[in-house]
Scaffold this motif. Structure first.
Motif, short mmCIF file in Angstrom:
data_model
loop_
_atom_site.label_atom_id
_atom_site.label_comp_id
_atom_site.label_asym_id
_atom_site.label_seq_id
_atom_site.Cartn_x
_atom_site.Cartn_y
_atom_site.Cartn_z
N LEU A 218 38.77 33.27 10.97
CA LEU A 218 37.55 33.16 11.86
C LEU A 218 37.37 32.52 12.62
O LEU A 218 36.59 32.60 13.91
N SER A 219 37.77 31.01 12.72
CA SER A 219 37.49 30.19 13.77
C SER A 219 38.56 30.44 14.80
O SER A 219 38.15 30.30 15.89
N GLY A 220 39.69 31.26 14.55
CA GLY A 220 40.45 31.71 15.50
C GLY A 220 39.73 32.64 16.39
O GLY A 220 39.74 32.88 17.69
N ILE A 221 39.06 33.66 15.64
CA ILE A 221 38.25 34.85 16.44
C ILE A 221 37.03 34.31 17.08
O ILE A 221 36.87 34.68 18.34
N VAL A 222 36.44 33.16 16.74
CA VAL A 222 35.34 32.65 17.31
C VAL A 222 35.91 32.01 18.58
O VAL A 222 35.41 31.90 19.89
N GLY A 223 37.09 31.35 18.54
CA GLY A 223 37.63 30.71 19.83
C GLY A 223 38.20 31.86 20.80
O GLY A 223 37.92 31.37 22.05
N VAL A 224 38.63 33.01 20.29
CA VAL A 224 38.98 33.83 21.22
C VAL A 224 37.81 34.49 21.95
O VAL A 224 37.91 34.67 23.34
N SER A 225 36.88 34.68 21.02
CA SER A 225 35.60 35.34 21.58
C SER A 225 34.73 34.47 22.56
O SER A 225 34.53 34.84 23.62
N ASN A 226 34.87 33.06 22.50
CA ASN A 226 34.03 32.03 23.40
C ASN A 226 34.87 32.19 24.65
O ASN A 226 34.23 32.03 25.61
N ILE A 227 36.29 32.22 24.59
CA ILE A 227 37.01 32.06 25.91
C ILE A 227 37.00 33.38 26.43
O ILE A 227 36.83 33.18 27.81
N MET A 228 37.00 34.43 25.94
CA MET A 228 37.01 35.78 26.49
C MET A 228 35.51 35.76 27.11
O MET A 228 35.33 36.24 28.48
N LEU A 229 34.36 35.37 26.76
CA LEU A 229 33.18 35.27 27.18
C LEU A 229 33.13 34.39 28.60
O LEU A 229 32.62 34.96 29.61
N ILE A 230 33.66 33.27 28.29
CA ILE A 230 33.93 32.55 29.61
C ILE A 230 34.55 33.18 30.77
O ILE A 230 34.16 33.12 32.01
N THR A 231 35.77 33.85 30.20
CA THR A 231 36.69 34.43 31.34
C THR A 231 35.79 35.84 32.00
O THR A 231 35.88 35.60 33.31
N VAL A 232 34.99 36.49 31.32
CA VAL A 232 34.46 37.54 31.83
C VAL A 232 33.36 36.95 32.89
O VAL A 232 33.21 37.31 34.05
N ARG A 233 32.65 35.93 32.30
CA ARG A 233 31.51 35.29 33.23
C ARG A 233 31.94 34.73 34.64
O ARG A 233 31.38 34.71 35.59
N GLU A 234 33.34 34.01 34.59
CA GLU A 234 33.77 33.52 35.59
C GLU A 234 34.31 34.49 36.57
O GLU A 234 34.24 34.28 37.87
N ARG A 235 34.52 35.61 36.00
CA ARG A 235 35.05 36.60 36.86
C ARG A 235 34.10 37.85 37.34
O ARG A 235 34.49 38.80 38.11
N THR A 236 32.87 37.56 36.95
CA THR A 236 31.73 38.41 37.73
C THR A 236 31.68 38.51 39.12
O THR A 236 31.84 39.66 39.75
N HIS A 237 32.00 37.48 39.86
CA HIS A 237 31.89 37.45 41.19
C HIS A 237 33.19 38.46 41.64
O HIS A 237 32.98 39.20 42.67
N GLU A 238 34.34 38.25 41.05
CA GLU A 238 35.56 38.87 41.27
C GLU A 238 35.26 40.42 41.23
O GLU A 238 35.62 41.31 42.04
N PHE A 239 34.51 40.71 40.16
CA PHE A 239 34.20 42.26 39.74
C PHE A 239 33.55 42.71 40.82
O PHE A 239 33.46 43.84 41.09
N GLY A 240 32.29 41.84 41.40
CA GLY A 240 31.57 42.32 42.53
C GLY A 240 32.49 42.90 43.69
O GLY A 240 32.18 43.89 44.41
N ILE A 241 33.30 42.07 43.96
CA ILE A 241 34.13 42.15 45.21
C ILE A 241 34.90 43.67 45.10
O ILE A 241 35.12 44.41 45.92
#
Length: 419
Positions: A292-315
């Motif tokens: 579960l700690s691994g799942i939480v780690g993956v989930s948090n990092i993927m959330l950050i990844t998507v948030r960081e790339r929101t600008h890219e998605f708009g382009i």
């Protein structure tokens, strides 16, 4: 499709740290789960291997010291078991006792043949001893009822002892006579036992040893096999009745547990099974929380990844990219990272269990009457490892899917304004 993989590769190269953190969380979760399960299985397999060598439906009775005053007698008396106790075991408990026997020993004897000798203890036994303990006939035979009845001077040697006495002469020990402290015994068989310890005993008929070495009717322990005692409650009830009989023979309180010690292998097995079940559950709980700690780690990092790339998605959307293509990109990237690093954790975990097997798989402990295996075959079902890996892959996919879907629904102008 090639463009998709090239784009994923480029994204990973640009975000090495983020990719490593995501992958490490996946690999570590899988690795720890496999190592924990492997270590637990190693202990459980060793226990099963040790118990398989002896009859579980057996009880051994050893003398002790009274801890309570009784019938005008003081506490602290030594309870010396004798032949009457063996006879009562076989005649008064016919419903549950299959075969009763006993042991008596004589230590520090030189056993010689020609110019070779070994120093061992003689253990006088009944024929049922081989059925109860981890003793296997190697050549010849074991002690039988005729030996016991006629008080024959026959002996069964450990295979290693026979090698010392007869190896140099290249002589078959069967039928030969050995000198045991001035008494000639005929070798009728050799045996092997559990573990790799040097032999310390040779077996002779119980009645023979009692007679030759002036033991009278005294003995060291009673040993018998049981039937119809299928649970802990029935075994406890039998032990209570058995204690009353032996207590009447030796005048001690039937509730004085110190007067005699009963080693019931079946109840010990049940208790150890319960302990193993608790151990197995604890390992799974720890392993699942690690996962579960691994799942939480993956989930948090993927959330950050998507948030960081929101600008890219708009382009991308402003340039005509469909929301489905953006969503597919995130999912494939997530699956790729979790699959690759999950496989790394899987291989590393299996490698660790193999190392544990090589380093500790042959370790034993001296348990007094035998040598017990402590660790054996720390393997993990491959299906469990694959299921754990798939769980992390699915978790990583879902962790990227939901925020990515939300991001793709934002209008391009709003996405371009995102930080």
């Amino acid at each position: 499709m090639i463009d998709l993989w090239q784009e994923i590769y480029g994204t990973i190269r640009r975000n090495k740290l983020r990719t490593f953190l995501t992958g490490f969380a996946v690999a570590w979760g899988i690795f720890m789960l496999i190592v924990l399960l492997g270590a637990g299985n190693g202990l459980i397999h060793a226990f099963e291997q040790n118990t398989s060598q002896s009859a579980l439906n057996s009880i051994r009775v050893f003398p002790g010291w009274t801890t309570k005053p009784y019938d005008g007698l003081q506490e602290g008396r030594y309870v010396q078991l004798d032949n009457r106790d063996v006879d009562d075991t076989g005649t008064l408990f016919t419903e549950h006792v299959l075969e009763a026997g006993a042991t008596v020993s004589q230590g520090g004897l030189d056993i010689s043949y020609g110019g070779e000798y070994v120093n061992l203890s003689l253990l006088g036994v009944y024929p049922n001893y081989k059925e109860v303990e981890a003793v296997k006939t190697y050549t010849g035979r074991f002690i039988n009822q005729t030996d016991l009845k006629e008080r024959r001077k026959v002996i069964v040697l450990h295979r290693k002892s026979a090698d010392v006495l007869f190896g140099k002469a290249h002589t078959d020990p069967l039928g030969k006579f050995v000198n045991v402290g001035g008494v000639a015994y005929q070798v009728v068989g050799t045996f092997t036992d559990q573990g790799n310890m040097e032999p310390s005993e040779a077996y002779v008929p119980f009645s023979t040893l009692q007679t030759i070495y002036n033991k009278g009717n005294k003995l060291n322990s009673i040993i018998f096999t049981t039937q119809g005692l299928t649970d802990e409650e029935s075994n406890e009830a039998f032990e209570e009745g058995y204690r009353r009989v032996i207590a009447a023979n030796h005048r001690f309180d039937p509730e004085d547990d110190g007067a005699i010690w009963l080693w019931n292998r079946f109840t010990s097995y049940l208790q150890t099974q319960n302990a193993m079940a608790i151990l197995r559950t604890a390992i799974w709980v720890i392993g699942i929380f690690t996962l579960l700690s691994g799942i939480v780690g993956v989930s948090n990092i993927m959330l950050i990844t998507v948030r960081e790339r929101t600008h890219e998605f708009g382009i991308r959307k402003a340039l005509g990219a469909k929301p489905r293509s953006i969503l597919w990109l995130i999912i494939v990237e997530s699956v790729t990272i979790t699959t690759v690093f999950g496989y790394v954790g899987l291989v590393a975990g299996i490698g660790a269990t193999e190392w544990m097997n090589a380093a500790f798989g042959s370790q034993t402990v001296d348990a007094g009457m035998f040598e017990a295996q402590m660790f054996s075959d720390p393997t993990v079902d491959l299906g469990i490892a694959v299921q754990a890996t798939l769980t992390l892959i699915i978790a990583g996919t879902l962790a990227g899917f939901f925020p990515a879907r939300k991001a793709t629904r934002i209008r391009p102008i709003e996405a371009l304004r995102a930080d």
